[in-house]
Write a protein that holds these residues in place. Structure first.
Motif, mmCIF file in Angstrom:
data_model
loop_
_atom_site.group_PDB
_atom_site.id
_atom_site.type_symbol
_atom_site.label_atom_id
_atom_site.label_comp_id
_atom_site.label_asym_id
_atom_site.label_seq_id
_atom_site.Cartn_x
_atom_site.Cartn_y
_atom_site.Cartn_z
ATOM 1 N N CYS A 103 -7.973 -1.048 9.145
ATOM 2 C CA CYS A 103 -6.594 -1.406 8.777
ATOM 3 C C CYS A 103 -5.883 -0.216 8.147
ATOM 4 C CB CYS A 103 -6.598 -2.584 7.804
ATOM 5 S SG CYS A 103 -7.079 -4.153 8.535
ATOM 6 N N TYR A 104 -6.573 0.505 7.271
ATOM 7 C CA TYR A 104 -5.949 1.666 6.633
ATOM 8 C C TYR A 104 -5.732 2.808 7.627
ATOM 9 C CZ TYR A 104 -6.242 -0.292 1.945
ATOM 10 O OH TYR A 104 -6.051 -1.072 0.829
ATOM 11 N N VAL A 105 -6.669 2.992 8.554
ATOM 12 C CA VAL A 105 -6.483 4.020 9.587
ATOM 13 C C VAL A 105 -5.197 3.761 10.352
ATOM 14 C CG1 VAL A 105 -7.357 4.876 11.805
ATOM 15 C CG2 VAL A 105 -8.917 4.621 9.874
ATOM 16 N N ASP A 106 -4.974 2.512 10.744
ATOM 17 C CA ASP A 106 -3.768 2.163 11.507
ATOM 18 C C ASP A 106 -2.500 2.397 10.691
ATOM 19 O OD1 ASP A 106 -5.124 1.352 13.855
ATOM 20 O OD2 ASP A 106 -5.643 -0.532 12.903
ATOM 21 N N GLN A 219 -5.001 1.809 -1.134
ATOM 22 C CA GLN A 219 -3.808 0.984 -1.215
ATOM 23 C C GLN A 219 -2.749 1.646 -2.101
ATOM 24 O OE1 GLN A 219 -3.236 -1.725 0.654
ATOM 25 N NE2 GLN A 219 -1.146 -1.647 -0.160
ATOM 26 N N GLU A 220 -3.199 2.325 -3.146
ATOM 27 C CA GLU A 220 -2.253 3.042 -4.009
ATOM 28 C C GLU A 220 -1.501 4.105 -3.216
ATOM 29 O OE1 GLU A 220 -4.257 4.656 -7.384
ATOM 30 O OE2 GLU A 220 -4.924 2.697 -8.131
ATOM 31 N N VAL A 221 -2.216 4.783 -2.321
ATOM 32 C CA VAL A 221 -1.575 5.795 -1.473
ATOM 33 C C VAL A 221 -0.545 5.139 -0.562
ATOM 34 C CG1 VAL A 221 -1.937 7.522 0.331
ATOM 35 C CG2 VAL A 221 -3.585 7.325 -1.539
ATOM 36 N N VAL A 222 -0.926 4.016 0.052
ATOM 37 C CA VAL A 222 0.002 3.304 0.943
ATOM 38 C C VAL A 222 1.231 2.839 0.170
ATOM 39 C CG1 VAL A 222 0.307 1.240 2.378
ATOM 40 C CG2 VAL A 222 -1.813 2.573 2.539
ATOM 41 N N ASP A 223 1.012 2.320 -1.026
ATOM 42 C CA ASP A 223 2.144 1.857 -1.845
ATOM 43 C C ASP A 223 3.101 3.007 -2.162
ATOM 44 O OD1 ASP A 223 1.134 -0.695 -1.851
ATOM 45 O OD2 ASP A 223 0.162 -0.526 -3.808
#
Length: 461
Positions: A103-106, A219-223
């Motif tokens: 999920c994070y790769v995508d 998730q912190e990076v994505v946020d």
């Protein structure tokens, strides 16, 4: 075994052959699994010696794994449900973490796609003086059509579609989605569901329940990415985002590699546990057991009977064994046929429990290392109402996503989704017109430069 398989396929001597098939099929799987286990277990030891990061998330589970290997393979003790349950739990944990990481790769792929389109805002470059959209379209068409193989052509079309500058309206995008899904109206639910999963992961619509709890730092990076405004992104923000994507991708690759290696061992061990009662002692199985035993001692920091060099020399005795067994393994795998034709007879003979294990073996041997062991594909044909329901759900998911994201991110999502759709052009002229229009409509210098650079890279690779 040839006779058993032949008779079952021809519905002859069914009772006798249904009783005989499991033991012989299991014996073959057991020997094959021992060979794979010897190779994968020792390879994993060699890799973890150099990279402790591969085992960082699994200290407790690995300790249990080594103990089970020592007990079952090295000491030849009885297999119990406790051992099988422990290995299955570890397998489920690995599958869960791989789904999280995927999920994070995508997500990172989508943001990288968007970030690439703004790179040239911070570089003083222009299109070459001799550049024209017509010439670029011609180059791309030549690249796509240079192959005669239809599958290769379709792969190239998808590759190019994913990197063209995009100016689609949401409604047009939804129209293309519906068109792409229409080819599944004549297929099975499994085929449609597989397509939907692929398109959702590509579009960062697929979110696992444990991805945040297992990887909060990702998730912190994505946020932090969701706070970036691509219309006004600064050079500093660009560099920070690029750095975070690179570092996060490196971390994901390291953890994923460890998971892949460990999953191979877990699948091998499950095969051995399921088939240990059917094992046949021969030269190959003896050599494999010796390699596994000595590798196990190395993992447990005990004194092996053989040195590392001597262990490696033993692999010479296994050369060609895997290649010899594999064709037999595939030709004797008639588990699907047995399930379709003889389920009632298996119940009458009291063989359901035995065959539950037999049905697991091809899955554990398949290239899909993370396949669900307790699920059977839904081979039921789809209905128009089922397709319509799935279309509506997918479009609604995109609407929510598009309302939450920046325009540049939404374009990246559309581009990547289109690259996964079945080819939707009726002829070569339609494809050529689509490519030209995408190039000619894009008037944003940075985006066009980035797209052309990537497309030229695809052509030259």
């Amino acid at each position: 075994m040839n006779k058993i398989v032949g008779d079952l396929l021809k519905n002859r001597n069914v009772t006798e052959n249904l009783k005989a098939y499991p033991e012989q099929f299991m014996a073959l799987n057991h020997e094959y699994a021992l060979i794979r286990m010897a190779m994968n277990y020792y390879t994993y030891f060699s890799m973890t010696e150099d990279d402790q990061g591969m085992i960082m998330d699994y200290y407790q589970e690995l300790s249990l794994l080594h103990s089970i290997i020592e007990k079952i393979i090295c000491k030849k003790e009885q297999v119990g449900e406790e051992e099988i349950s422990t290995v299955l739990e570890l397998r489920n944990k690995i599958v869960e973490q791989v789904q999280d990481l995927t999920c994070y790769v995508d997500i990172f792929n989508v943001y990288e796609h968007a970030l690439n389109r703004v790179e040239y805002r911070f570089r003083e470059e222009e299109l070459p003086k001799d550049y024209s959209d017509e010439d670029m379209t011609r180059k791309l068409m030549n690249y796509i059509l240079e192959d005669e193989d239809r599958m290769a052509v379709n792969q190239k079309i998808s590759q190019v579609l994913g990197q063209l500058p995009l100016r689609l309206t949401k409604n047009k995008f939804f129209e293309m989605l519906v068109q792409g899904m229409s080819i599944y109206k004549e297929g099975t639910k499994k085929s449609l569901d597989d397509f939907l999963y692929m398109i959702q992961t590509t579009s960062m619509l697929e979110k696992s329940e444990t991805m945040i709890s297992n990887y909060p730092h990702l998730q912190e990076v994505v946020d932090s990415f969701t706070q970036v405004k691509f219309k006004t992104i600064s050079n500093e923000e660009y560099e920070e985002m690029r750095y975070n994507i690179e570092k996060s991708s490196e971390y994901i690759e390291d953890v994923m590699n460890g998971n892949l290696m460990l999953q191979e061992i877990v699948n091998d061990l499950l095969l051995i546990l399921y088939t240990v009662d059917a094992q046949e002692e021969n030269k190959t199985t003896t050599v494999c057991s010796e390699i596994i035993k000595n590798t196990n001692l190395l993992f447990l920091k005990k004194f092996p009977e053989k040195s590392v060099d001597e262990i490696e020399e033993m692999f010479v005795e296994l050369e060609g064994c895997q290649e010899e067994l594999y064709p037999k393994l595939t030709s004797f795998d008639i588990t699907d046929e047995i399930r379709k034709s003889y389920t009632e007879q298996l119940g009458e003979l009291g063989l359901e429990e035995v065959y539950k294990k037999v049905y697991q073996l091809p899955k554990l041997n398949s290239d899909s290392m993370f396949i669900a062991l307790d699920e059977e594909p839904d081979s039921e044909n789809v209905t128009e109402s089922y397709v319509a329901e799935k279309q509506e759900q997918l479009i609604e998911s995109y609407r929510r996503l598009f309302s939450e994201q920046e325009q540049m991110v939404n374009r990246a999502v559309m581009s990547m989704a289109l690259s996964e759709l079945p080819v939707f052009f009726n002829n070569i002229s339609e494809l050529q017109d689509y490519i030209y229009n995408c190039l000619s409509i894009c008037t944003e210098r940075a985006e066009k430069l980035a797209c052309i650079e990537i497309l030229n890279g695809i052509i030259e690779s």
